[in-house]
Design a protein around this motif. Structure first.
Motif, PDB file in Angstrom:
ATOM      1  N   UNK A 158       0.821  -1.217   0.000  1.00  0.00           N
ATOM      2  CA  UNK A 158       0.000   0.000   0.000  1.00  0.00           C
ATOM      3  C   UNK A 158       0.851   1.261   0.000  1.00  0.00           C
ATOM      4  N   UNK A 159       2.029   1.217   0.637  1.00  0.00           N
ATOM      5  CA  UNK A 159       2.854   2.407   0.756  1.00  0.00           C
ATOM      6  C   UNK A 159       3.365   2.906  -0.592  1.00  0.00           C
ATOM      7  N   UNK A 160       3.318   2.047  -1.623  1.00  0.00           N
ATOM      8  CA  UNK A 160       3.775   2.472  -2.944  1.00  0.00           C
ATOM      9  C   UNK A 160       2.723   3.284  -3.688  1.00  0.00           C
ATOM     10  N   UNK A 161       1.474   3.217  -3.247  1.00  0.00           N
ATOM     11  CA  UNK A 161       0.408   3.959  -3.921  1.00  0.00           C
ATOM     12  C   UNK A 161       0.350   5.344  -3.293  1.00  0.00           C
ATOM     13  N   UNK A 162       1.250   6.185  -3.703  1.00  0.00           N
ATOM     14  CA  UNK A 162       1.346   7.525  -3.151  1.00  0.00           C
ATOM     15  C   UNK A 162       1.853   8.463  -4.241  1.00  0.00           C
ATOM     16  N   UNK A 163       1.907   9.745  -3.918  1.00  0.00           N
ATOM     17  CA  UNK A 163       2.375  10.721  -4.893  1.00  0.00           C
ATOM     18  C   UNK A 163       1.414  10.861  -6.063  1.00  0.00           C
ATOM     19  N   UNK A 164       1.913  11.236  -7.236  1.00  0.00           N
ATOM     20  CA  UNK A 164       1.044  11.404  -8.411  1.00  0.00           C
ATOM     21  C   UNK A 164       0.276  10.138  -8.769  1.00  0.00           C
ATOM     22  N   UNK A 165       0.961   8.974  -8.693  1.00  0.00           N
ATOM     23  CA  UNK A 165       0.288   7.717  -9.001  1.00  0.00           C
ATOM     24  C   UNK A 165      -0.868   7.466  -8.034  1.00  0.00           C
ATOM     25  N   UNK A 166      -0.611   7.616  -6.742  1.00  0.00           N
ATOM     26  CA  UNK A 166      -1.649   7.384  -5.743  1.00  0.00           C
ATOM     27  C   UNK A 166      -2.826   8.320  -5.892  1.00  0.00           C
ATOM     28  N   UNK A 167      -2.571   9.550  -6.304  1.00  0.00           N
ATOM     29  CA  UNK A 167      -3.653  10.515  -6.477  1.00  0.00           C
ATOM     30  C   UNK A 167      -4.585  10.098  -7.609  1.00  0.00           C
ATOM     31  N   UNK A 168      -4.019   9.646  -8.734  1.00  0.00           N
ATOM     32  CA  UNK A 168      -4.846   9.196  -9.855  1.00  0.00           C
ATOM     33  C   UNK A 168      -5.572   7.904  -9.491  1.00  0.00           C
ATOM     34  N   UNK A 169      -4.889   6.994  -8.778  1.00  0.00           N
ATOM     35  CA  UNK A 169      -5.541   5.764  -8.337  1.00  0.00           C
ATOM     36  C   UNK A 169      -6.722   6.087  -7.432  1.00  0.00           C
ATOM     37  N   UNK A 170      -6.557   7.063  -6.541  1.00  0.00           N
ATOM     38  CA  UNK A 170      -7.644   7.459  -5.662  1.00  0.00           C
ATOM     39  C   UNK A 170      -8.855   7.960  -6.427  1.00  0.00           C
ATOM     40  N   UNK A 171      -8.628   8.652  -7.535  1.00  0.00           N
ATOM     41  CA  UNK A 171      -9.745   9.096  -8.365  1.00  0.00           C
ATOM     42  C   UNK A 171     -10.463   7.906  -8.996  1.00  0.00           C
ATOM     43  N   UNK A 172      -9.714   6.951  -9.526  1.00  0.00           N
ATOM     44  CA  UNK A 172     -10.331   5.760 -10.124  1.00  0.00           C
ATOM     45  C   UNK A 172     -11.014   4.887  -9.072  1.00  0.00           C
ATOM     46  N   UNK A 173     -10.519   4.933  -7.831  1.00  0.00           N
ATOM     47  CA  UNK A 173     -11.158   4.162  -6.767  1.00  0.00           C
ATOM     48  C   UNK A 173     -12.592   4.625  -6.530  1.00  0.00           C
ATOM     49  N   UNK A 174     -12.914   5.834  -6.924  1.00  0.00           N
ATOM     50  CA  UNK A 174     -14.298   6.308  -6.828  1.00  0.00           C
ATOM     51  C   UNK A 174     -15.211   5.418  -7.655  1.00  0.00           C
ATOM     52  N   UNK A 175     -14.800   5.120  -8.886  1.00  0.00           N
ATOM     53  CA  UNK A 175     -15.590   4.252  -9.752  1.00  0.00           C
ATOM     54  C   UNK A 175     -15.576   2.811  -9.251  1.00  0.00           C
ATOM     55  N   UNK A 176     -14.408   2.330  -8.793  1.00  0.00           N
ATOM     56  CA  UNK A 176     -14.315   0.956  -8.297  1.00  0.00           C
ATOM     57  C   UNK A 176     -15.250   0.756  -7.105  1.00  0.00           C
ATOM     58  N   UNK A 177     -15.263   1.714  -6.198  1.00  0.00           N
ATOM     59  CA  UNK A 177     -16.093   1.610  -5.001  1.00  0.00           C
ATOM     60  C   UNK A 177     -17.576   1.578  -5.367  1.00  0.00           C
ATOM     61  N   UNK A 178     -17.978   2.416  -6.306  1.00  0.00           N
ATOM     62  CA  UNK A 178     -19.386   2.446  -6.718  1.00  0.00           C
ATOM     63  C   UNK A 178     -19.788   1.127  -7.379  1.00  0.00           C
ATOM     64  N   UNK A 179     -18.934   0.602  -8.257  1.00  0.00           N
ATOM     65  CA  UNK A 179     -19.268  -0.628  -8.970  1.00  0.00           C
ATOM     66  C   UNK A 179     -19.297  -1.829  -8.027  1.00  0.00           C
ATOM     67  N   UNK A 180     -18.390  -1.846  -7.051  1.00  0.00           N
ATOM     68  CA  UNK A 180     -18.366  -2.956  -6.105  1.00  0.00           C
ATOM     69  C   UNK A 180     -19.489  -2.853  -5.070  1.00  0.00           C
ATOM     70  N   UNK A 181     -20.074  -1.678  -4.942  1.00  0.00           N
ATOM     71  CA  UNK A 181     -21.135  -1.465  -3.939  1.00  0.00           C
ATOM     72  C   UNK A 181     -22.512  -1.356  -4.580  1.00  0.00           C
ATOM     73  N   UNK A 182     -22.642  -1.752  -5.842  1.00  0.00           N
ATOM     74  CA  UNK A 182     -23.896  -1.509  -6.566  1.00  0.00           C
ATOM     75  C   UNK A 182     -25.073  -2.293  -6.002  1.00  0.00           C
ATOM     76  N   UNK A 183     -24.816  -3.328  -5.196  1.00  0.00           N
ATOM     77  CA  UNK A 183     -25.904  -4.079  -4.568  1.00  0.00           C
ATOM     78  C   UNK A 183     -26.091  -3.712  -3.105  1.00  0.00           C
TER      79      UNK A 183
END
Length: 470
Positions: free
Chosen positions: A46-71
């Motif tokens: 987890x510690x590697x997901x930081x900086x510019x990469x982590x910021x973009x991943x955090x934005x995509x996690x918005x979609x991942x969270x919604x799709x995984x929580x659709x039920x």
């Protein structure tokens, strides 16, 4: 399509969710049978997901969270991490979750019930070299490396020890903070270091059988392909003594590596590392130096070469003992800002496309309806997540989101986008980094296909030329 039971991948592949229609089956969408979305996510390192990469991943996690929580049930996230500080803040920024640490902090730092400090183990020894009297940093490097290589071959062994006792220190692992410094060191290994070793052999009047001859260095960096890395790791396992005319079947004399070595390289026989210059962060330093001395049979020796021309290296050398006695205290907090202005500009529309294709189940971008209930739900989800993670940027996100929705509604392109030859019709997206057709200007979105290069690039081009007459 039937979704797989287990998916193994990297966060870099999130970017392809906007491009690949079949990827929706990963979330149980568009399948023949009603499947549940993923309910368990395991994130390693987890510690590697930081900086510019982590910021973009955090934005995509918005979609991942919604799709995984659709039920109506959010997935459980288990993340393993090391050398991290303020992990709760990183988990909030990435996943919008509260973090629970396991094992929990105990009363005694050396005994947490799940793990116990072994005070009798030899451990790892750190030594710093600050050669202020040396003509240059390069000269200091040559002399240190030459001495390490030759002494491993010529130092007498203890009584009863076999030649295999030298094995942990036969391979010198060199760590560099940049490819430029690594390339310079490769030249030293080929020419300057062997020359200095010959002078050691002559001065010490060593017998021929104790002479050491170096093979070409092996490089382990991002310049190596995925097919080459397993072969390098396999060669690292070759122990001394083993003589062969094939360099691939001999112990590696020296491995030149960047931060690629910091994760996933677990070779027990390695015991000697030279760190060239103080790494940029303490967490990087800890992760890299822990590649050696991983077993009791191979106690680690880490030699840090400090450049006398760099004030930061000088400062670390002056506080060497205090720093290494408690360097976990100096681990820097990670920085993850998924709703910062550059990330919103770069990745918000990609997340919008992912949600529209896989949550609203939009098969064609021309069918987009800004007033539909699924679109309203996903828009509200994005705004709510931003308000919880980064309330200061809710207004900018709302303005940008409304602008993207208006652009989509006004154009209603007939195609999502593709790789390779540009489509004849105006698409909604084109791969970021490629040049769009002039007629797409202002309507097609430059959408990432990878997260490996998330920093903004600068390009230079000739805009006019002048002819000089005699």
């Amino acid at each position: 399509a039937t979704p797989p039971t287990l998916v193994i991948g990297t966060v870099d592949k999130f970017a392809m969710l906007a491009w690949r229609e079949p990827s929706k089956s990963l979330f149980g969408v568009g399948t023949d049978v009603d499947h549940d979305p993923p309910d368990l996510i395991i994130q390693d390192e987890l510690h590697l997901i930081s900086g510019p990469l982590g910021s973009v991943v955090g934005m995509y996690e918005t979609a991942i969270d919604l799709l995984c929580s659709r039920k109506g049930r959010r997935p459980k996230i288990v993340a393993s991490t090391a050398t991290i500080r303020r992990a709760w803040h990183q988990c909030r920024s990435l996943y919008n979750r509260e973090a629970s640490q396991f094992p929990p902090q105990g009363l005694d730092i050396s005994d947490s019930f799940f793990s116990r400090e072994n005070t009798s183990a030899i451990g790892r020894l750190y030594a710093g070299v600050f050669a202020s009297a040396s003509p240059s940093f390069v000269t200091a490097m040559v002399r240190v490396l030459g001495g390490l290589f030759q002494s491993c071959s010529s130092l007498p062994l203890p009584d009863g020890a076999t030649e295999g006792t030298r094995d942990p220190y036969w391979t010198v692992l060199q760590y560099f903070s940049s490819l430029r410094e690594l390339g310079h060191a490769a030249t030293l290994i080929e020419a300057d270091v062997p020359e200095y070793m010959r002078s050691i052999q002559y001065r010490a009047n060593l017998p021929k059988e104790e002479y050491r001859y170096l093979w070409s260095p092996v490089e382990m960096t991002s310049r190596r392909t995925a097919d080459e890395i397993p072969g390098i790791l396999e060669q690292l396992e070759v122990r001394h003594p083993k003589q062969s005319d094939d360099p691939r079947d001999r112990p590696i004399d020296t491995l030149l590596a960047t931060n690629m070595i910091s994760v996933g390289v677990d070779v027990d026989r390695l015991g000697l590392m030279v760190v060239v210059g103080q790494p940029k962060t303490t967490s990087e330093y800890i992760q890299a130096s822990s590649r050696v001395g991983r077993t009791q049979a191979a106690p680690g020796l880490v030699i840090t070469m400090y450049n006398t021309g760099k004030p930061r290296d000088r400062s670390h050398y002056e506080h060497f003992r205090a720093y290494h006695d408690s360097f976990y205290r100096h681990v820097e907090p990670t920085s993850v800002t998924p709703f910062s202005l550059p990330v919103i500009e770069r990745a918000l529309h990609a997340v919008l496309v992912v949600m529209a294709r896989h949550f609203a189940e939009l098969d064609d971008p021309s069918l987009f309806d800004n007033d539909s209930a699924p679109v309203a739900e996903l828009v509200a989800f994005i705004k709510d997540r931003c308000s919880q993670v980064d309330p200061e940027h809710v207004q900018y996100l709302t303005e940008k989101l409304d602008s993207r929705l208006a652009e989509w509604s006004s154009v209603l392109p007939s195609e999502w986008g593709r790789f390779g030859k540009p489509p004849e019709a105006r698409p909604l997206m084109f791969p970021a980094g490629s040049d769009p057709l002039p007629e797409w200007s202002g309507s097609a979105w430059a959408t990432p296909t990878s997260m490996r290069n998330v920093d903004v690039e600068c390009e230079a081009r000739v805009i006019s030329s002048y002819s000089v007459s005699d």
